[in-house]
Motif scaffolding. Structure first.
Motif, mmCIF file in Angstrom:
data_model
loop_
_atom_site.group_PDB
_atom_site.id
_atom_site.type_symbol
_atom_site.label_atom_id
_atom_site.label_comp_id
_atom_site.label_asym_id
_atom_site.label_seq_id
_atom_site.Cartn_x
_atom_site.Cartn_y
_atom_site.Cartn_z
ATOM 1 N N UNK A 160 0.835 -1.202 0.000
ATOM 2 C CA UNK A 160 0.000 0.000 0.000
ATOM 3 C C UNK A 160 0.867 1.248 0.000
ATOM 4 N N UNK A 161 1.921 1.245 0.816
ATOM 5 C CA UNK A 161 2.832 2.390 0.861
ATOM 6 C C UNK A 161 3.490 2.600 -0.498
ATOM 7 N N UNK A 162 3.925 1.521 -1.141
ATOM 8 C CA UNK A 162 4.527 1.624 -2.471
ATOM 9 C C UNK A 162 3.522 2.160 -3.484
ATOM 10 N N UNK A 163 2.269 1.715 -3.357
ATOM 11 C CA UNK A 163 1.216 2.164 -4.264
ATOM 12 C C UNK A 163 0.997 3.671 -4.130
ATOM 13 N N UNK A 164 0.929 4.141 -2.894
ATOM 14 C CA UNK A 164 0.736 5.574 -2.660
ATOM 15 C C UNK A 164 1.952 6.366 -3.137
ATOM 16 N N UNK A 165 3.150 5.818 -2.905
ATOM 17 C CA UNK A 165 4.370 6.490 -3.349
ATOM 18 C C UNK A 165 4.399 6.619 -4.869
ATOM 19 N N UNK A 166 3.932 5.566 -5.567
ATOM 20 C CA UNK A 166 3.893 5.612 -7.026
ATOM 21 C C UNK A 166 2.915 6.678 -7.512
ATOM 22 N N UNK A 167 1.773 6.795 -6.828
ATOM 23 C CA UNK A 167 0.779 7.812 -7.203
ATOM 24 C C UNK A 167 1.379 9.209 -7.059
ATOM 25 N N UNK A 168 2.085 9.436 -5.941
ATOM 26 C CA UNK A 168 2.712 10.734 -5.711
ATOM 27 C C UNK A 168 3.799 10.998 -6.746
ATOM 28 N N UNK A 169 4.592 9.964 -7.056
ATOM 29 C CA UNK A 169 5.676 10.101 -8.041
ATOM 30 C C UNK A 169 5.129 10.537 -9.394
ATOM 31 N N UNK A 170 4.067 9.861 -9.854
ATOM 32 C CA UNK A 170 3.488 10.208 -11.155
ATOM 33 C C UNK A 170 2.786 11.567 -11.106
ATOM 34 N N UNK A 171 2.228 11.909 -9.942
ATOM 35 C CA UNK A 171 1.576 13.206 -9.802
ATOM 36 C C UNK A 171 2.593 14.330 -9.957
ATOM 37 N N UNK A 172 3.776 14.133 -9.410
ATOM 38 C CA UNK A 172 4.841 15.122 -9.547
ATOM 39 C C UNK A 172 5.297 15.256 -10.989
ATOM 40 N N UNK A 173 5.048 14.200 -11.770
ATOM 41 C CA UNK A 173 5.401 14.230 -13.196
ATOM 42 C C UNK A 173 4.199 14.627 -14.051
ATOM 43 N N UNK A 174 3.213 15.261 -13.411
ATOM 44 C CA UNK A 174 2.014 15.761 -14.094
ATOM 45 C C UNK A 174 1.177 14.650 -14.710
ATOM 46 N N UNK A 175 1.160 13.503 -14.040
ATOM 47 C CA UNK A 175 0.362 12.382 -14.533
ATOM 48 C C UNK A 175 -0.516 11.910 -13.380
ATOM 49 N N UNK A 176 -1.772 12.362 -13.380
ATOM 50 C CA UNK A 176 -2.673 12.116 -12.264
ATOM 51 C C UNK A 176 -3.384 10.779 -12.428
ATOM 52 N N UNK A 177 -2.904 9.751 -11.717
ATOM 53 C CA UNK A 177 -3.505 8.419 -11.804
ATOM 54 C C UNK A 177 -4.847 8.360 -11.079
ATOM 55 N N UNK A 178 -4.973 9.131 -10.002
ATOM 56 C CA UNK A 178 -6.201 9.114 -9.208
ATOM 57 C C UNK A 178 -7.370 9.663 -10.009
ATOM 58 N N UNK A 179 -7.139 10.715 -10.746
ATOM 59 C CA UNK A 179 -8.196 11.347 -11.529
ATOM 60 C C UNK A 179 -8.815 10.369 -12.514
#
Length: 228
Positions: free
Chosen positions: A161-180
């Motif tokens: 779960x921690x890795x999953x959240x970290x990946x979401x944050x990583x891609x968000x910083x790269x302007x790629x919103x996985x959550x959206x």
């Protein structure tokens, strides 16, 4: 040549997949909290466990017959594809559904959730709560399952779960919103891609599948009332 300024909106995640995702997130959170609190909260721990069981059964079926990008066949990659993606040599289709790294994360999460729920079904705290399937296995199996469920599996899942959240944050910083994309189901892609089917017929089929899975999960929960 594709104009990188022209984006195509594609339905990637169908509604059943999105509901599964958020339902699972709520279920895992509920399991973690109720399992940590213990005592009277263990009744809720079991309820959340049966809910997650129903969700997992649904996802397995939906992974075979669901929307285009929700099917397991859409994100089963050869080892070389994973290596190429890590090296930055990914193919365009890797940006549509689950990437090779994302797929590895999904399969790991599903596998360890199945292990966690399965071990919970045959666990016994020797105080007040026992899984509904403990009567069907040996005492040695119950002991191993209980130890894994309480002391090993939950920490593996926490790490995932921690890795999953970290990946979401990583891609968000790269302007790629996985959550959206997991909220409304669409992705804006540089290259056109096939859309997942997400209409009334497919949603109705998903509802029927989930109802059957929920019924099976409920039946499993009733096995604890059977005496031998």
């Amino acid at each position: 040549m594709y104009n990188h300024k022209t984006l195509t909106k594609v339905r990637v995640w169908d509604l059943p997949t999105r509901l599964f995702h958020w339902g699972l997130a709520i279920g895992i959170t509920g399991l973690a909290i109720s399992g940590t609190v213990g005592a009277n909260a263990m009744a809720w721990h079991f309820r959340f466990g049966y809910t997650v069981l129903a969700l997992l059964l649904f996802r397995i079926v939906w992974g075979l017959v669901g929307g285009r990008w929700s099917r397991f066949g859409a994100f089963i990659y050869a080892p070389q594809s994973l290596i190429d993606y890590i090296k930055g040599k990914g193919r365009p289709e890797h940006s549509v559904g689950h990437s090779p790294v994302g797929a590895l994360s999904v399969f790991a999460m599903l596998a360890f959730l199945v292990l966690q729920v399965g071990s919970g079904l045959v666990s016994d705290d020797e105080i007040a709560f026992a899984g509904p399937l403990t009567a069907f296995v040996s005492n040695a199996t119950v002991g191993l399952a209980t130890n894994y469920h309480a002391n090993i599996g939950k920490w593996i899942l926490l790490g995932l779960v921690v890795l999953h959240i970290a990946a979401i944050v990583f891609y968000l910083l790269r302007k790629h919103n996985l959550v959206q994309a997991m909220v409304h189901g669409d992705k804006e892609l540089v290259r056109p891609a096939p859309s997942s089917r997400d209409d009334l017929a497919s949603r109705t089929a998903a509802l029927l599948v989930f109802m059957l899975c929920a019924g099976l999960s409920y039946w499993v929960s009733t096995l604890e009332t059977i005496t031998f």
